[in-house]
Design a protein around this motif. Structure first.
Motif, short mmCIF file in Angstrom:
data_model
loop_
_atom_site.label_atom_id
_atom_site.label_comp_id
_atom_site.label_asym_id
_atom_site.label_seq_id
_atom_site.Cartn_x
_atom_site.Cartn_y
_atom_site.Cartn_z
N VAL B 12 0.87 -1.17 0.00
CA VAL B 12 0.00 0.00 0.00
C VAL B 12 0.91 1.21 0.00
N THR B 13 0.69 2.13 -0.92
CA THR B 13 1.54 3.31 -0.99
C THR B 13 0.76 4.46 -1.60
N GLU B 14 1.33 5.63 -1.51
CA GLU B 14 0.65 6.81 -2.04
C GLU B 14 1.01 7.03 -3.50
N MET B 15 0.09 7.63 -4.20
CA MET B 15 0.36 7.89 -5.62
C MET B 15 1.62 8.72 -5.77
N GLY B 16 2.31 8.43 -6.85
CA GLY B 16 3.56 9.13 -7.11
C GLY B 16 4.79 8.38 -6.64
N GLN B 17 4.58 7.41 -5.74
CA GLN B 17 5.71 6.64 -5.23
C GLN B 17 6.12 5.55 -6.22
N GLU B 18 7.39 5.16 -6.13
CA GLU B 18 7.88 4.05 -6.95
C GLU B 18 7.50 2.73 -6.27
N VAL B 19 7.08 1.78 -7.09
CA VAL B 19 6.74 0.44 -6.59
C VAL B 19 7.60 -0.57 -7.35
N THR B 20 8.21 -1.47 -6.63
CA THR B 20 8.98 -2.54 -7.26
C THR B 20 8.45 -3.88 -6.78
#
Lengths: 110, 114
Positions: B12-20
């Motif tokens: 779960v993360t906020e928009m704009g963050q990088e996800v790998t």
């Protein structure tokens, strides 16, 4: 036309019933055919491959009609544990991606 | 039983963050696939590799998604920057790349972008 089409269901059947799912595919060059099962919030898992002559695995029977580009899955003596989404899957070549139908949802009711 | 391993299981993360997202295919499998599943679209292919070479990534939004296979035991899928519409379950699958051989799926990464 979608590459693999299935009736989305849901199919709600009592325990012990026989239920059949159908699937059609559009690419006549397709070579491999499978039924996958997906439980809620889980990954798809191979249920069985589908061979030209038809094949059976316990209560499950799969059939393929290449001329009509049609695949079927028959489940006899349904169990509560058969409740899941059944995905019809087609592969053109062994090393190319599987093409999935959107799945047919089955609920077996006590 | 050999399995495809995916990490993380949930993100779960906020928009704009990088996800790998990472995937370890079954040892010996030479084809690796990334799929995305949503209620509306079902399972969609994003990208796939054969012998570590990318063969098709036409299913990915190129401006924000990238898929790589730095070695035979690791495939990665990155989203940068992430958007709420990227929320989905991302599955990795691997296979032997032979006729009539099925592909085997990992448990998936459940991604929520807030």
């Amino acid at each position: 036309r979608k590459e693999v089409e299935q009736d989305p269901g849901p199919f709600n059947v009592p325990e012990g019933a026989t239920v059949a799912f159908n699937c059609t595919y559009s690419n006549s060059a397709s070579q491999s055919f499978f039924w996958y099962r997906q439980d809620c919030r889980k990954e798809p898992k191979l249920l069985m491959s589908v061979y030209s002559s038809g094949n059976e695995d316990g209560r499950f029977t799969a059939q393929l009609n290449r001329a009509s580009q049609y695949i079927s899955l028959l489940i006899r003596d349904s169990k509560l544990s058969d409740s899941a989404t059944y995905l019809c899957v087609v592969n053109i070549l062994g090393n190319t991606p599987l093409v999935f139908g959107k799945g047919t949802r089955l609920s077996v009711i006590a | 039983d050999a399995r495809v391993t995916q990490t993380p299981r949930h993100k779960v993360t906020e928009m704009g963050q990088e996800v790998t997202m990472r995937c370890q295919p079954i040892l010996g499998h030479n084809t690796v696939f990334w799929y995305r599943q949503t209620m509306m679209q079902g399972l969609e292919l994003l990208a796939y590799f054969r012998n570590r070479a990318p063969l098709d990534d036409s299913g990915m939004p190129k401006d924000r998604f990238s898929a790589e296979m730095p070695d035979a035991t690791l495939a990665t899928l990155k989203i940068q920057p992430s958007e709420p519409r990227d929320s989905a379950v991302y599955f990795c699958a691997s296979g032997l790349g032979l006729p009539n051989q099925p592909q085997h799926f990992g448990d998936g990464t459940r991604l929520s972008i807030l």
